[in-house]
Write a protein that holds these residues in place. Structure first.
Motif, PDB file in Angstrom:
ATOM      1  N   GLU B 138       8.442  -5.870 -13.253  1.00  0.00           N
ATOM      2  CA  GLU B 138       7.915  -5.752 -11.890  1.00  0.00           C
ATOM      3  C   GLU B 138       6.796  -4.724 -11.856  1.00  0.00           C
ATOM      4  O   GLU B 138       6.989  -3.562 -12.234  1.00  0.00           O
ATOM      5  N   LEU B 139       5.631  -5.177 -11.383  1.00  0.00           N
ATOM      6  CA  LEU B 139       4.502  -4.275 -11.224  1.00  0.00           C
ATOM      7  C   LEU B 139       4.394  -3.974  -9.731  1.00  0.00           C
ATOM      8  O   LEU B 139       4.229  -4.886  -8.917  1.00  0.00           O
ATOM      9  N   ILE B 140       4.521  -2.703  -9.375  1.00  0.00           N
ATOM     10  CA  ILE B 140       4.497  -2.311  -7.964  1.00  0.00           C
ATOM     11  C   ILE B 140       3.114  -1.749  -7.622  1.00  0.00           C
ATOM     12  O   ILE B 140       2.684  -0.762  -8.214  1.00  0.00           O
ATOM     13  N   LEU B 141       2.443  -2.382  -6.677  1.00  0.00           N
ATOM     14  CA  LEU B 141       1.120  -1.911  -6.274  1.00  0.00           C
ATOM     15  C   LEU B 141       1.246  -0.873  -5.164  1.00  0.00           C
ATOM     16  O   LEU B 141       1.842  -1.139  -4.121  1.00  0.00           O
ATOM     17  N   ALA B 142       0.702   0.293  -5.391  1.00  0.00           N
ATOM     18  CA  ALA B 142       0.723   1.329  -4.352  1.00  0.00           C
ATOM     19  C   ALA B 142      -0.707   1.784  -4.076  1.00  0.00           C
ATOM     20  O   ALA B 142      -0.957   2.954  -3.813  1.00  0.00           O
ATOM     21  N   THR B 143      -1.636   0.851  -4.127  1.00  0.00           N
ATOM     22  CA  THR B 143      -3.044   1.162  -3.834  1.00  0.00           C
ATOM     23  C   THR B 143      -3.245   1.190  -2.327  1.00  0.00           C
ATOM     24  O   THR B 143      -2.415   0.703  -1.566  1.00  0.00           O
ATOM     25  N   THR B 144      -4.355   1.764  -1.900  1.00  0.00           N
ATOM     26  CA  THR B 144      -4.607   1.888  -0.457  1.00  0.00           C
ATOM     27  C   THR B 144      -5.028   0.556   0.164  1.00  0.00           C
ATOM     28  O   THR B 144      -5.309  -0.406  -0.541  1.00  0.00           O
ATOM     29  N   THR B 145      -5.068   0.550   1.490  1.00  0.00           N
ATOM     30  CA  THR B 145      -5.428  -0.688   2.197  1.00  0.00           C
ATOM     31  C   THR B 145      -6.892  -0.702   2.625  1.00  0.00           C
ATOM     32  O   THR B 145      -7.273  -1.424   3.526  1.00  0.00           O
ATOM     33  N   THR B 146      -7.722   0.118   1.975  1.00  0.00           N
ATOM     34  CA  THR B 146      -9.155   0.030   2.252  1.00  0.00           C
ATOM     35  C   THR B 146      -9.670  -1.257   1.620  1.00  0.00           C
ATOM     36  O   THR B 146      -8.955  -1.901   0.844  1.00  0.00           O
ATOM     37  N   GLU B 148     -11.867  -1.650  -0.718  1.00  0.00           N
ATOM     38  CA  GLU B 148     -11.866  -1.518  -2.179  1.00  0.00           C
ATOM     39  C   GLU B 148     -10.438  -1.521  -2.734  1.00  0.00           C
ATOM     40  O   GLU B 148     -10.193  -2.074  -3.803  1.00  0.00           O
ATOM     41  N   GLY B 149      -9.533  -0.903  -2.004  1.00  0.00           N
ATOM     42  CA  GLY B 149      -8.142  -0.872  -2.428  1.00  0.00           C
ATOM     43  C   GLY B 149      -7.557  -2.279  -2.477  1.00  0.00           C
ATOM     44  O   GLY B 149      -6.821  -2.639  -3.405  1.00  0.00           O
ATOM     45  N   GLU B 150      -7.905  -3.079  -1.481  1.00  0.00           N
ATOM     46  CA  GLU B 150      -7.428  -4.465  -1.421  1.00  0.00           C
ATOM     47  C   GLU B 150      -8.005  -5.272  -2.584  1.00  0.00           C
ATOM     48  O   GLU B 150      -7.308  -6.060  -3.217  1.00  0.00           O
ATOM     49  N   ALA B 151      -9.299  -5.081  -2.847  1.00  0.00           N
ATOM     50  CA  ALA B 151      -9.955  -5.785  -3.946  1.00  0.00           C
ATOM     51  C   ALA B 151      -9.294  -5.413  -5.268  1.00  0.00           C
ATOM     52  O   ALA B 151      -9.039  -6.273  -6.125  1.00  0.00           O
ATOM     53  N   HIS B 166       6.078 -10.082 -12.302  1.00  0.00           N
ATOM     54  CA  HIS B 166       6.366 -10.101 -10.882  1.00  0.00           C
ATOM     55  C   HIS B 166       5.594  -8.943 -10.219  1.00  0.00           C
ATOM     56  O   HIS B 166       5.645  -7.820 -10.699  1.00  0.00           O
ATOM     57  N   VAL B 167       4.841  -9.246  -9.137  1.00  0.00           N
ATOM     58  CA  VAL B 167       4.061  -8.195  -8.477  1.00  0.00           C
ATOM     59  C   VAL B 167       4.578  -7.935  -7.071  1.00  0.00           C
ATOM     60  O   VAL B 167       4.765  -8.864  -6.293  1.00  0.00           O
ATOM     61  N   THR B 168       4.827  -6.685  -6.733  1.00  0.00           N
ATOM     62  CA  THR B 168       5.222  -6.326  -5.364  1.00  0.00           C
ATOM     63  C   THR B 168       4.237  -5.288  -4.844  1.00  0.00           C
ATOM     64  O   THR B 168       3.452  -4.735  -5.607  1.00  0.00           O
ATOM     65  N   ARG B 169       4.312  -5.069  -3.556  1.00  0.00           N
ATOM     66  CA  ARG B 169       3.422  -4.060  -2.993  1.00  0.00           C
ATOM     67  C   ARG B 169       4.216  -3.196  -2.023  1.00  0.00           C
ATOM     68  O   ARG B 169       5.061  -3.715  -1.299  1.00  0.00           O
ATOM     69  N   ILE B 170       3.949  -1.911  -1.977  1.00  0.00           N
ATOM     70  CA  ILE B 170       4.697  -1.055  -1.051  1.00  0.00           C
ATOM     71  C   ILE B 170       4.382  -1.500   0.378  1.00  0.00           C
ATOM     72  O   ILE B 170       3.301  -2.007   0.657  1.00  0.00           O
ATOM     73  N   LEU B 188      -0.896  -1.132  13.489  1.00  0.00           N
ATOM     74  CA  LEU B 188       0.012  -1.796  14.423  1.00  0.00           C
ATOM     75  C   LEU B 188      -0.065  -3.318  14.273  1.00  0.00           C
ATOM     76  O   LEU B 188       0.968  -4.004  14.224  1.00  0.00           O
ATOM     77  N   ALA B 189      -1.298  -3.836  14.152  1.00  0.00           N
ATOM     78  CA  ALA B 189      -1.480  -5.280  13.973  1.00  0.00           C
ATOM     79  C   ALA B 189      -0.816  -5.729  12.676  1.00  0.00           C
ATOM     80  O   ALA B 189      -0.126  -6.749  12.623  1.00  0.00           O
ATOM     81  N   HIS B 190      -0.997  -4.904  11.615  1.00  0.00           N
ATOM     82  CA  HIS B 190      -0.419  -5.213  10.310  1.00  0.00           C
ATOM     83  C   HIS B 190       1.112  -5.225  10.393  1.00  0.00           C
ATOM     84  O   HIS B 190       1.773  -6.106   9.854  1.00  0.00           O
TER      85      HIS B 190
END
Lengths: 199, 199
Positions: B138-146, B148-151, B166-170, B188-190
């Motif tokens: 399991e690879l856990i992504l804890a990158t930001t939601t900017t 560039e972070g999304e890319a 398997h990839v998950t994200r916080i 809030l929308a997210h």
């Protein structure tokens, strides 16, 4: 749990700075390591030199790397004014904020017999010598308005009287731009009692 | 106007710390000189050592004074989890806040072609080698939601897919205890779109 490391040691050491808690210390350490190593090296050197070489000015007791500080060495200032402050930082803020052109004397604290801080600890003998030079015509008190600060001011006033030196004190009152409702009651009462004729 | 001095140099040097302006730097310098010289000396030494000896871990790219950091050397952690973060400080905060027992991989930034930050700068080759070891499930992504972070997250997801990992994200959403009216509209929308079944 945590292994002792240079990083942890740096974070812990940064906590000695006032106002720096664990989170800020962590942020500072990572900032320096990741983005500003040159700044970190420069700071290490500046700290090292400052801690080792800054002592007290023989004449005014402020912090200085020289035997007599650069302010006391100035010949273009007016020796008839002597401003008495509690801390070296007060000298710096007064220099930055005012156009005062006299000299300073730094007590290094306030009279507080219970803490063992008497006239000797505050360099009153040096202040006496200074007044005995008979060049000071106005002694400006810029001590705080705490109980100890008031006692200190009172003591120095007595000393100045011995040398027929005119004593003034910086004004205390409502800060400029301060709204009355946000000013503490002590300051407000003081400002009200100390009201002046409007010209 | 001001004479260059060790004190002024110390104040200027303290400004390299994040969040420290001229007033704070002044306060810190006077605090150290007047009240905590030992702390100042200790900080100088810690800074000096840290700047000179802390490099990057060969395995996870976090900051470490060793070739391989103390986390990567741990044998009691679960090698089937790999958490990908942007900065070394993220490793520290995750270690402090969670009971995660896997390993980390530090990108050291986000994909940003305009700033010349491509996969090479983020050590993607090293991450690929890590995945090729086939121990990570399991690879856990804890990158930001900017943006560039999304890319970056998208890119790493593609990479992990190549290795059937398997990839998950916080989770991103409303902070615990956060009142809705103080949460920014994006979050809030997210959080609203990402609502889950309540059991």
């Amino acid at each position: 749990m945590r292994e002792p490391s240079l990083l942890q040691d740096l974070i812990d050491s940064l906590r000695c700075l006032p106002g720096v808690g664990p989170k800020s210390a962590q942020r500072m350490a990572f900032h320096l390591l990741e983005r500003d190593r040159a700044g970190g090296e420069r700071l290490a050197l500046a700290l090292d030199k400052a801690m080792a070489r800054i002592g007290r000015c023989r004449r005014c007791r402020t912090l200085s790397e020289h035997d007599v500080c650069h302010l006391c060495r100035r010949t273009d200032r007016d020796a008839s004014f002597l401003c008495v402050v509690e801390n070296p930082s007060d000298v710096m803020v007064l220099e930055q904020a005012t156009d005062y052109r006299g000299f300073y004397f730094v007590l290094g604290g306030r009279l507080s017999p219970l803490d063992g801080i008497g006239p000797e600890e505050l360099g009153i003998d040096q202040l006496r010598e200074r007044l005995a030079e008979q060049t000071v015509s106005e002694l400006i008190l810029a001590t705080t308005t705490t109980v100890e600060g008031e006692a200190t001011a009172h003591y120095i006033r007595g000393l100045a009287d011995e040398y027929d030196c005119h004593v003034t004190r910086i004004a205390h009152g409502v800060p400029l731009g301060g709204e009355l409702e946000y000013v503490d009651s002590g300051t407000l009462a003081h400002a009200f009692a100390g009201r002046r004729q409007l010209f």
